[in-house]
Design a protein around this motif. Structure first.
Motif, PDB file in Angstrom:
ATOM      1  N   ASN A 180       7.292 -25.373  21.481  1.00 35.98           N
ATOM      2  CA  ASN A 180       5.435 -26.250  22.056  1.00 35.98           C
ATOM      3  C   ASN A 180       4.756 -24.891  21.301  1.00 35.98           C
ATOM      4  OD1 ASN A 180       3.811 -26.910  23.764  1.00 35.98           O
ATOM      5  ND2 ASN A 180       3.626 -25.362  25.323  1.00 35.98           N
ATOM      6  N   ASN A 181       4.824 -23.698  21.039  1.00 32.36           N
ATOM      7  CA  ASN A 181       3.536 -23.323  20.482  1.00 32.36           C
ATOM      8  C   ASN A 181       4.059 -24.025  19.052  1.00 32.36           C
ATOM      9  OD1 ASN A 181       2.638 -21.456  22.577  1.00 32.36           O
ATOM     10  ND2 ASN A 181       4.713 -20.118  21.794  1.00 32.36           N
ATOM     11  N   LEU A 182       5.364 -23.987  18.332  1.00 30.28           N
ATOM     12  CA  LEU A 182       5.085 -24.323  17.362  1.00 30.28           C
ATOM     13  C   LEU A 182       4.218 -25.512  17.136  1.00 30.28           C
ATOM     14  CD1 LEU A 182       5.730 -24.332  14.357  1.00 30.28           C
ATOM     15  CD2 LEU A 182       7.781 -25.667  14.902  1.00 30.28           C
ATOM     16  N   LEU A 183       4.770 -26.367  17.987  1.00 33.12           N
ATOM     17  CA  LEU A 183       3.593 -27.795  17.727  1.00 33.12           C
ATOM     18  C   LEU A 183       2.187 -27.876  17.891  1.00 33.12           C
ATOM     19  CD1 LEU A 183       6.156 -29.876  19.602  1.00 33.12           C
ATOM     20  CD2 LEU A 183       6.005 -30.411  17.778  1.00 33.12           C
ATOM     21  N   LYS A 184       1.612 -26.937  18.853  1.00 36.35           N
ATOM     22  CA  LYS A 184       0.293 -26.921  19.001  1.00 36.35           C
ATOM     23  C   LYS A 184      -0.155 -26.155  17.148  1.00 36.35           C
ATOM     24  CE  LYS A 184       0.054 -25.543  23.833  1.00 36.35           C
ATOM     25  NZ  LYS A 184      -0.443 -23.817  25.072  1.00 36.35           N
ATOM     26  N   ASN A 185       0.567 -25.376  16.995  1.00 38.66           N
ATOM     27  CA  ASN A 185       0.290 -25.173  16.012  1.00 38.66           C
ATOM     28  C   ASN A 185       0.270 -26.133  14.636  1.00 38.66           C
ATOM     29  OD1 ASN A 185      -0.345 -22.275  16.818  1.00 38.66           O
ATOM     30  ND2 ASN A 185       1.725 -21.371  16.467  1.00 38.66           N
ATOM     31  N   LEU A 186       1.639 -26.759  15.162  1.00 39.54           N
ATOM     32  CA  LEU A 186       0.832 -27.823  13.818  1.00 39.54           C
ATOM     33  C   LEU A 186      -0.097 -29.090  13.938  1.00 39.54           C
ATOM     34  CD1 LEU A 186       4.826 -28.468  12.876  1.00 39.54           C
ATOM     35  CD2 LEU A 186       3.053 -27.274  11.350  1.00 39.54           C
ATOM     36  N   ALA A 187      -0.600 -29.583  15.261  1.00 36.58           N
ATOM     37  CA  ALA A 187      -1.074 -30.448  15.859  1.00 36.58           C
ATOM     38  C   ALA A 187      -2.997 -29.779  15.281  1.00 36.58           C
ATOM     39  CB  ALA A 187      -1.019 -30.414  17.077  1.00 36.58           C
ATOM     40  N   SER A 188      -3.299 -31.404  15.074  1.00 39.98           N
ATOM     41  CA  SER A 188      -4.781 -31.134  14.488  1.00 39.98           C
ATOM     42  C   SER A 188      -6.160 -30.957  16.240  1.00 39.98           C
ATOM     43  CB  SER A 188      -4.747 -32.648  13.947  1.00 39.98           C
ATOM     44  OG  SER A 188      -5.456 -33.641  15.275  1.00 39.98           O
ATOM     45  N   PRO A 189      -6.640 -30.452  15.340  1.00 31.94           N
ATOM     46  CA  PRO A 189      -7.498 -30.675  16.944  1.00 31.94           C
ATOM     47  C   PRO A 189      -8.181 -31.579  17.980  1.00 31.94           C
ATOM     48  CG  PRO A 189      -9.061 -29.074  15.127  1.00 31.94           C
ATOM     49  CD  PRO A 189      -7.351 -29.967  14.594  1.00 31.94           C
ATOM     50  N   GLU A 190      -7.927 -33.056  17.097  1.00 35.33           N
ATOM     51  CA  GLU A 190      -7.764 -34.290  17.672  1.00 35.33           C
ATOM     52  C   GLU A 190      -6.856 -34.805  18.256  1.00 35.33           C
ATOM     53  OE1 GLU A 190      -8.404 -33.404  13.951  1.00 35.33           O
ATOM     54  OE2 GLU A 190     -10.745 -33.692  14.032  1.00 35.33           O
ATOM     55  N   GLN A 191      -5.837 -34.085  17.580  1.00 32.97           N
ATOM     56  CA  GLN A 191      -4.600 -34.276  18.714  1.00 32.97           C
ATOM     57  C   GLN A 191      -4.143 -33.777  19.990  1.00 32.97           C
ATOM     58  OE1 GLN A 191      -1.999 -33.591  15.622  1.00 32.97           O
ATOM     59  NE2 GLN A 191      -1.162 -36.060  14.787  1.00 32.97           N
TER      60      GLN A 191
ATOM     61  N   ALA B  23      -6.799 -32.730  22.155  1.00 38.70           N
ATOM     62  CA  ALA B  23      -7.765 -32.718  22.255  1.00 38.70           C
ATOM     63  C   ALA B  23      -7.180 -34.453  23.501  1.00 38.70           C
ATOM     64  CB  ALA B  23      -9.430 -33.523  21.952  1.00 38.70           C
ATOM     65  N   GLN B  24      -6.417 -34.916  21.978  1.00 35.11           N
ATOM     66  CA  GLN B  24      -6.056 -36.436  23.481  1.00 35.11           C
ATOM     67  C   GLN B  24      -4.773 -36.441  24.214  1.00 35.11           C
ATOM     68  OE1 GLN B  24      -3.967 -38.631  20.026  1.00 35.11           O
ATOM     69  NE2 GLN B  24      -4.266 -40.195  21.915  1.00 35.11           N
ATOM     70  N   PHE B  25      -4.372 -34.995  23.688  1.00 33.61           N
ATOM     71  CA  PHE B  25      -3.491 -34.925  24.411  1.00 33.61           C
ATOM     72  C   PHE B  25      -3.815 -34.018  26.230  1.00 33.61           C
ATOM     73  CE2 PHE B  25      -0.264 -31.655  25.736  1.00 33.61           C
ATOM     74  CZ  PHE B  25       1.281 -32.750  26.492  1.00 33.61           C
ATOM     75  N   GLN B  26      -4.684 -32.891  25.695  1.00 37.57           N
ATOM     76  CA  GLN B  26      -5.119 -33.003  27.051  1.00 37.57           C
ATOM     77  C   GLN B  26      -5.996 -33.465  27.847  1.00 37.57           C
ATOM     78  OE1 GLN B  26      -5.355 -29.760  28.841  1.00 37.57           O
ATOM     79  NE2 GLN B  26      -4.248 -28.305  26.258  1.00 37.57           N
ATOM     80  N   ALA B  27      -6.549 -34.794  27.312  1.00 37.27           N
ATOM     81  CA  ALA B  27      -6.639 -35.494  27.861  1.00 37.27           C
ATOM     82  C   ALA B  27      -5.636 -36.754  28.747  1.00 37.27           C
ATOM     83  CB  ALA B  27      -7.891 -36.677  27.196  1.00 37.27           C
ATOM     84  N   GLN B  28      -5.089 -36.573  28.036  1.00 38.38           N
ATOM     85  CA  GLN B  28      -3.915 -38.155  28.352  1.00 38.38           C
ATOM     86  C   GLN B  28      -3.541 -37.012  30.257  1.00 38.38           C
ATOM     87  OE1 GLN B  28      -1.668 -38.304  25.231  1.00 38.38           O
ATOM     88  NE2 GLN B  28      -2.414 -40.698  24.906  1.00 38.38           N
TER      89      GLN B  28
END
Length: 119
Positions: free
Chosen positions: A70-81, A83-88
């Motif tokens: 999870n930490n790795l994926l958070k670090n690799l994700a863009s801020p837009e991704q 934000a989209q994930f948090q909205a979902q």
């Protein structure tokens, strides 16, 4: 008559003593049986505790792996991704990656259809 009473009293005393001894013997048998049941239960409980400890250990390891992923994926994700994930997550709808994993992608189906034997 006094002799009969004495004999009867002696007979009753003898019966009382022998029945008392049998009561003690029965009590001892009951106690032994209860000890046996207790030891079997304790053995079963110890076995179950060991199984549960092993499951807890495996779950802790799995949790640690998932946290790292999870930490790795958070670090690799863009801020837009993110934000989209948090909205979902807040709206309660599953993320697009989960929805996509439930159904095969059309491009994969197309590739499998065209990869048949050639003439």
């Amino acid at each position: 008559m006094l002799k009969d009473i004495c004999l009867n009293h002696a007979y009753v005393t003898l019966i009382s003593c022998s029945s008392g001894a049998s009561v003690v013997a029965i009590d001892n048998k009951i106690e032994q049986a209860m000890d046996l049941v207790k030891s079997h239960l304790m053995y079963a409980v110890r076995e179950e505790v060991e199984v549960l400890k092993e499951q807890i250990k495996e779950l802790v390891e799995r949790n640690s792996q998932l946290e790292q992923e999870n930490n790795l994926l958070k670090n690799l994700a863009s801020p837009e991704q993110l934000a989209q994930f948090q909205a979902q997550v807040q709206s309660g709808s599953p993320p697009a990656s989960i929805q996509g994993s439930q159904q095969p992608a059309p491009s994969v189906q197309l590739a499998s259809q065209t990869s048949g034997p050639s003439a």
